[in-house]
Design a protein around this motif. Sequence first.
Motif, PDB file in Angstrom:
ATOM      1  N   ILE A  92       0.495   6.483  28.865  1.00 41.99           N
ATOM      2  CA  ILE A  92       1.651   5.668  29.246  1.00 41.99           C
ATOM      3  C   ILE A  92       1.436   4.225  28.823  1.00 41.99           C
ATOM      4  N   ALA A  93       0.232   3.716  29.025  1.00 40.86           N
ATOM      5  CA  ALA A  93      -0.072   2.338  28.622  1.00 40.86           C
ATOM      6  C   ALA A  93       0.036   2.182  27.109  1.00 40.86           C
ATOM      7  N   SER A 128       3.687   2.226  26.138  1.00 44.65           N
ATOM      8  CA  SER A 128       4.331   0.974  26.525  1.00 44.65           C
ATOM      9  C   SER A 128       3.965  -0.158  25.574  1.00 44.65           C
ATOM     10  N   THR A 129       2.719  -0.174  25.141  1.00 44.92           N
ATOM     11  CA  THR A 129       2.296  -1.179  24.168  1.00 44.92           C
ATOM     12  C   THR A 129       3.034  -0.989  22.851  1.00 44.92           C
ATOM     13  N   PHE A 159       5.924   0.396  22.452  1.00 41.60           N
ATOM     14  CA  PHE A 159       7.319   0.019  22.682  1.00 41.60           C
ATOM     15  C   PHE A 159       7.484  -1.494  22.607  1.00 41.60           C
ATOM     16  N   ALA A 160       6.583  -2.221  23.235  1.00 40.97           N
ATOM     17  CA  ALA A 160       6.652  -3.686  23.217  1.00 40.97           C
ATOM     18  C   ALA A 160       6.520  -4.218  21.790  1.00 40.97           C
ATOM     19  N   ILE A 218       2.331  -2.110  34.053  1.00 38.06           N
ATOM     20  CA  ILE A 218       1.341  -1.035  34.001  1.00 38.06           C
ATOM     21  C   ILE A 218      -0.065  -1.603  34.094  1.00 38.06           C
ATOM     22  N   GLY A 271      11.104  -5.997  26.827  1.00 35.93           N
ATOM     23  CA  GLY A 271      10.188  -5.086  26.160  1.00 35.93           C
ATOM     24  C   GLY A 271       8.748  -5.227  26.601  1.00 35.93           C
ATOM     25  N   SER A 272       8.360  -6.413  26.987  1.00 36.11           N
ATOM     26  CA  SER A 272       6.953  -6.637  27.332  1.00 36.11           C
ATOM     27  C   SER A 272       6.663  -6.473  28.818  1.00 36.11           C
ATOM     28  N   ARG A 320       7.273  -4.066  30.866  1.00 36.47           N
ATOM     29  CA  ARG A 320       6.786  -2.722  31.213  1.00 36.47           C
ATOM     30  C   ARG A 320       5.274  -2.652  31.051  1.00 36.47           C
ATOM     31  N   ARG A 321       4.762  -3.179  29.944  1.00 38.52           N
ATOM     32  CA  ARG A 321       3.314  -3.147  29.698  1.00 38.52           C
ATOM     33  C   ARG A 321       2.563  -4.003  30.707  1.00 38.52           C
TER      34      ARG A 321
END
Length: 56
Positions: free
Chosen positions: A6-7, A10-11, A13-14, A45, A38-39, A41-42
């Motif tokens: 997930i991390a 998320s990275t 995605f960012a 987490i 976008g950032s 979320r990361r």
Amino acid sequence: MAENKIADMSTDFAIQIFKLTENIKGHYSLSNQLERSGSIRRMLISSINTAKENVI
């Protein structure tokens, strides 16, 4: 193991969001909001994982 996936996702995605905002010219407020969205979320987490490590 799932937390790392997930991390990582998320990275990725960012990074994709940051690349997208590089192509948006003349719309500072829009690109700024996209970068923050976008950032975040990361960052969340990372905070959750840090909190879990401190509890254990």
